[in-house]
Enzyme design. Structure first.
Site, PDB file in Angstrom:
ATOM      1  N   LYS A 162       3.948  12.674   5.675  1.00 51.75           N
ATOM      2  CA  LYS A 162       3.645  11.278   5.333  1.00 51.75           C
ATOM      3  C   LYS A 162       4.905  10.687   4.724  1.00 51.75           C
ATOM      4  CE  LYS A 162       1.235   9.477   1.283  1.00 51.75           C
ATOM      5  NZ  LYS A 162       0.011   9.531   0.467  1.00 51.75           N
ATOM      6  N   LYS A 164       6.820   6.845   3.207  1.00 54.14           N
ATOM      7  CA  LYS A 164       6.525   5.542   2.618  1.00 54.14           C
ATOM      8  C   LYS A 164       7.148   4.437   3.462  1.00 54.14           C
ATOM      9  CE  LYS A 164       4.666   7.340  -1.208  1.00 54.14           C
ATOM     10  NZ  LYS A 164       3.312   7.029  -1.706  1.00 54.14           N
ATOM     11  N   ASP A 190       2.415   5.408   4.266  1.00 56.79           N
ATOM     12  CA  ASP A 190       1.747   4.859   3.081  1.00 56.79           C
ATOM     13  C   ASP A 190       2.543   3.652   2.602  1.00 56.79           C
ATOM     14  OD1 ASP A 190       0.402   4.359   0.743  1.00 56.79           O
ATOM     15  OD2 ASP A 190       0.807   6.316  -0.185  1.00 56.79           O
ATOM     16  N   ASN A 192       1.462   1.742  -0.052  1.00 58.50           N
ATOM     17  CA  ASN A 192       1.150   1.493  -1.471  1.00 58.50           C
ATOM     18  C   ASN A 192       0.840   0.019  -1.748  1.00 58.50           C
ATOM     19  OD1 ASN A 192       3.354   4.095  -1.982  1.00 58.50           O
ATOM     20  ND2 ASN A 192       1.374   4.125  -3.008  1.00 58.50           N
ATOM     21  N   GLU A 215      -1.835   4.094   5.281  1.00 58.12           N
ATOM     22  CA  GLU A 215      -2.508   4.171   3.982  1.00 58.12           C
ATOM     23  C   GLU A 215      -2.197   2.923   3.154  1.00 58.12           C
ATOM     24  OE1 GLU A 215      -1.706   7.905   2.124  1.00 58.12           O
ATOM     25  OE2 GLU A 215      -2.302   7.200   0.144  1.00 58.12           O
ATOM     26  N   ASP A 240      -6.577   3.907  -0.844  1.00 52.89           N
ATOM     27  CA  ASP A 240      -6.167   4.791  -1.939  1.00 52.89           C
ATOM     28  C   ASP A 240      -6.376   4.067  -3.267  1.00 52.89           C
ATOM     29  OD1 ASP A 240      -4.748   6.230  -3.860  1.00 52.89           O
ATOM     30  OD2 ASP A 240      -2.914   6.445  -2.703  1.00 52.89           O
ATOM     31  N   LYS A 264      -8.220  11.184  -5.056  1.00 51.54           N
ATOM     32  CA  LYS A 264      -7.413  11.788  -6.123  1.00 51.54           C
ATOM     33  C   LYS A 264      -8.285  11.903  -7.363  1.00 51.54           C
ATOM     34  CE  LYS A 264      -3.126   9.718  -4.438  1.00 51.54           C
ATOM     35  NZ  LYS A 264      -2.054   8.745  -4.700  1.00 51.54           N
TER      36      LYS A 264
HETATM   37 MG    MG Z   1      -1.153   6.407  -1.410  1.00 53.70          MG
END
Ligand code: MG
Length: 368
Positions: A162, A164, A190, A192, A215, A240, A264
């Site tokens: 994965k 970013k 991801d 974010n 993500e 997430d 998480k």
């Molecule tokens: Mg994440």
């Protein structure tokens, strides 16, 4: 169990390399451990996986320690008996305390399970012996450095990578990595939450790269935008940052904002709620997997066990200890033949090695 002693052990760990996401950049991991001693003399450990600065979450390490010091510690010290499930109830009226509660709950559950000589795997019904983890590559200054890191992890045996992305650094970098690893290697990205609703054209272009998921493309509170984007993309959307409870997961999935949840324990208030999120995803036939917050072996223990649950549809970010730390606080989690062994020792946390913990400890405060 009656808690006779509760300490916060503040630690700073040097990381093997700088880790960068859309939220932050760091070459050290600051954290605190909860060390709890029951009146029977059993020790339990928990790790607070919050970050030093707000970004991923509004709750920071400082906020989490404050909540335990000023709110939860005094409440727990007056109780004649405390169970891991009781820690869930501390969230009522105390928003933004998920990471604090997660650390406390892990420590209580750890002591409970050690008392009855039971592993976390047996407690939640995990029977797998190994997980095949994925790994996260942080943002890199240039593509050559990124591909060098990718090659290293593939050589180590990781099954999924994965990395970013952010606006302006997406299609080209995904194309570069996809061309490098070949068409079938499991890749995901991801963001974010770094994109905005009017800004998703480049995300839609990612459909051609056969990604397992994108993500958190949009901010966590933009479920409407995420639903619109999901309808325009063939690549599944994973959520997430905004999923704080099993009820949140159900709502977001049923609404159509995403079809996969990154689970998480710290973000959802503990191991017990994390497992409820997993069961919710399974009940809704949604995807789920276990994410990571750069935990030491103390927190990683629980993540590896949860990642071995049958509800997980994708590899988790449960990499080996040495992905982040040259020396872990605990006996390290190792990647052998592309797999990490699911811990079966009693308890819900791997206990730190006293000499190593002492080396990285910056302060200790007694709460109870
Ligand atoms: Mg994440």
């Amino acid at each position: 169990m009656k808690i006779s002693r509760l300490e916060l052990i503040h630690v700073t760990m040097p990381m093997v390399s700088k880790f960068e996401s859309a939220h932050s950049s760091r070459s050290e991991r600051e954290l605190f451990l909860v060390k709890l001693t029951s009146s029977d003399g059993v020790t339990g450990w928990g790790e607070c996986a919050a970050e030093r600065i707000a970004g991923y979450s509004a709750e920071t390490i400082g906020n989490a320690a404050h909540a335990i010091r000023n709110t939860f510690g005094p409440k727990l010290s007056s109780r004649s008996a405390v169970t891991a499930a009781d820690i869930d109830g501390l969230g009522v009226g105390n928003p933004h305390t998920s990471f604090a509660r997660s650390a406390l709950q892990q420590a209580v559950l750890d002591a409970e399970l050690r008392t009855v000589n039971t592993s976390l795997a047996a407690y939640i019904g995990v029977s797998a012996d190994y997980v095949s983890p994925g790994v996260v590559v942080g943002m890199q200054d240039d593509d050559r450095a990124l591909l060098r890191e990718v090659d290293g992890y593939i050589a180590d045996g990781y099954q999924r990578i994965k990395f970013k992305i952010e606006p302006g650094r997406d299609v080209q970098v995904v194309r570069t990595v996809r061309n490098h690893v070949g068409p079938r290697f499991l890749l995901q990205v991801d963001a974010n939450g770094s994109y905005r609703g009017g800004d998703t054209q480049s995300l839609i272009l990612l459909d051609e790269f056969n990604l397992a998921m994108v993500e958190q493309p949009l901010p966590p509170d933009d479920l409407e935008g995420s639903k619109l984007l999901a309808a325009q993309m063939s690549t599944p959307i994973c959520l997430d940052e905004g999923i704080a409870t099993a009820a949140d997961a159900r709502h977001a999935i049923e609404f159509g904002a995403g079809s996969i949840i990154n689970v998480k324990p710290g973000r959802v208030g503990g191991i017990l709620e994390a497992h409820r999120v997993q069961r919710e995803c399974a009940a809704l036939s949604a995807g789920c997997w276990i994410g990571g917050m750069l935990e030491t072996g103390v927190g990683r223990h629980a993540n590896v066990v949860l990642a071995a649950d049958v509800s997980c549809t994708h590899p988790g970010d449960v990499s080996a200890s040495r992905r982040y730390f040259a020396t872990d606080l605990t006996e390290p989690f190792e990647l052998i033949d592309g797999r990490v062994e699911v811990p079966t020792e009693p308890g819900a946390a791997r206990a730190p090695i006293p000499e190593v913990l002492k080396r990285f400890t910056t302060s200790v405060e007694r709460i109870i």
